[in-house]
Design a protein around this motif. Structure first.
Motif, PDB file in Angstrom:
ATOM      1  N   ARG A 143     -40.389 -19.707  73.665  1.00  9.31           N
ATOM      2  CA  ARG A 143     -40.192 -18.815  72.517  1.00  9.31           C
ATOM      3  C   ARG A 143     -40.257 -17.350  72.972  1.00  9.31           C
ATOM      4  O   ARG A 143     -39.431 -16.530  72.575  1.00  9.31           O
ATOM      5  CB  ARG A 143     -41.238 -19.090  71.445  1.00  9.31           C
ATOM      6  N   ARG A 148     -37.037 -16.517  74.767  1.00  4.34           N
ATOM      7  CA  ARG A 148     -35.939 -16.309  73.812  1.00  4.34           C
ATOM      8  C   ARG A 148     -36.074 -14.955  73.129  1.00  4.34           C
ATOM      9  O   ARG A 148     -35.090 -14.230  72.953  1.00  4.34           O
ATOM     10  CB  ARG A 148     -35.929 -17.408  72.741  1.00  4.34           C
ATOM     11  N   HIS A 149     -37.290 -14.632  72.740  1.00  8.07           N
ATOM     12  CA  HIS A 149     -37.569 -13.359  72.073  1.00  8.07           C
ATOM     13  C   HIS A 149     -37.112 -12.191  72.949  1.00  8.07           C
ATOM     14  O   HIS A 149     -36.385 -11.306  72.499  1.00  8.07           O
ATOM     15  CB  HIS A 149     -39.077 -13.285  71.789  1.00  8.07           C
ATOM     16  N   SER A 159     -35.458 -16.784  63.275  1.00  9.85           N
ATOM     17  CA  SER A 159     -36.814 -17.314  63.461  1.00  9.85           C
ATOM     18  C   SER A 159     -37.649 -16.358  64.313  1.00  9.85           C
ATOM     19  O   SER A 159     -38.870 -16.440  64.319  1.00  9.85           O
ATOM     20  CB  SER A 159     -36.778 -18.707  64.097  1.00  9.85           C
ATOM     21  N   HIS A 160     -36.973 -15.440  65.009  1.00 13.57           N
ATOM     22  CA  HIS A 160     -37.664 -14.442  65.823  1.00 13.57           C
ATOM     23  C   HIS A 160     -37.723 -13.082  65.131  1.00 13.57           C
ATOM     24  O   HIS A 160     -38.709 -12.364  65.263  1.00 13.57           O
ATOM     25  CB  HIS A 160     -36.962 -14.267  67.172  1.00 13.57           C
TER      26      HIS A 160
END
Length: 196
Positions: free
Chosen positions: A12, A15-16, A53-54
């Motif tokens: 995560r 990805r961020h 979602s981020h």
């Protein structure tokens, strides 16, 4: 935390950062108008729902890019201040600030021009932003009770010089003379308020 949870958190975080980097690269090559969730999703090869979602929209992405920028700016100013000859720290930091603004125009826009949710000059000011400001504060003697005021005035003037120069409203070739004038005036300012 389990190994699976730790792996998911790392993925995560990756990805961020990937989204932040892609937004910055796109802004640097095509301008902030080109940074859309659709374009970012294509660029990082994730769906738009994954982006959401981020980040809750473009302003949140700009804020994240700006925060990264403040980390870079703080490090850049620190290197300049620590590498300067004695008595030249303020000049080195000011010059480094102007170079940063000129060399990274899209990043500078995210930090200072575009809307963000970053809090300036408050208890909620993020550490990277405070660290950048503190590089200016550190240029003034510790016994100067108005160090923060001096730093605010310097930063404000430099910001004006950077924006006006970038937009062609003042000639870029006059930066050194403006910088000399600014530093001379601030250096000659009494460190204690004068009574009326």
């Amino acid at each position: 935390m389990s190994a699976i949870s730790e792996r998911r958190e790392r993925e995560r975080a990756h990805r961020h950062q990937l989204i932040i980097t892609a937004a910055r690269e796109l802004a640097e090559s095509e301008g902030w108008e080109a940074v859309t969730t659709r374009r970012l999703a294509e660029r990082v090869e994730y769906s738009q729902p994954v982006l959401y979602s981020h980040f809750n929209g473009k302003d949140a992405i700009v804020s994240a890019v700006a925060l990264d920028g403040f980390s870079e700016l703080a490090a850049h100013l620190s290197r300049a201040r620590h590498g300067a000859d004695p008595g030249q720290g303020l000049r080195a930091v000011c010059r480094a600030y102007l170079e940063f603004a000129t060399d990274r125009p899209a990043l500078y826009q995210a930090m200072f021009i575009l809307p963000t949710d970053l809090k300036f000059a408050s208890a909620e000011t993020p550490a990277p932003l405070r660290a950048a400001f503190d590089e200016f504060v550190s240029c003034f003697r510790p016994d100067n009770t108005r160090r923060e005021l001096f730093a605010e005035v310097i930063w404000s003037a430099l910001h004006g010089m950077a924006v006006l120069s970038d937009s062609g409203r003042i000639p870029a070739d006059g930066q050194e003379e403006r910088l000399d004038f600014l530093i001379a005036r601030i250096a000659d300012t009494p460190t204690k308020p004068t009574s009326p």
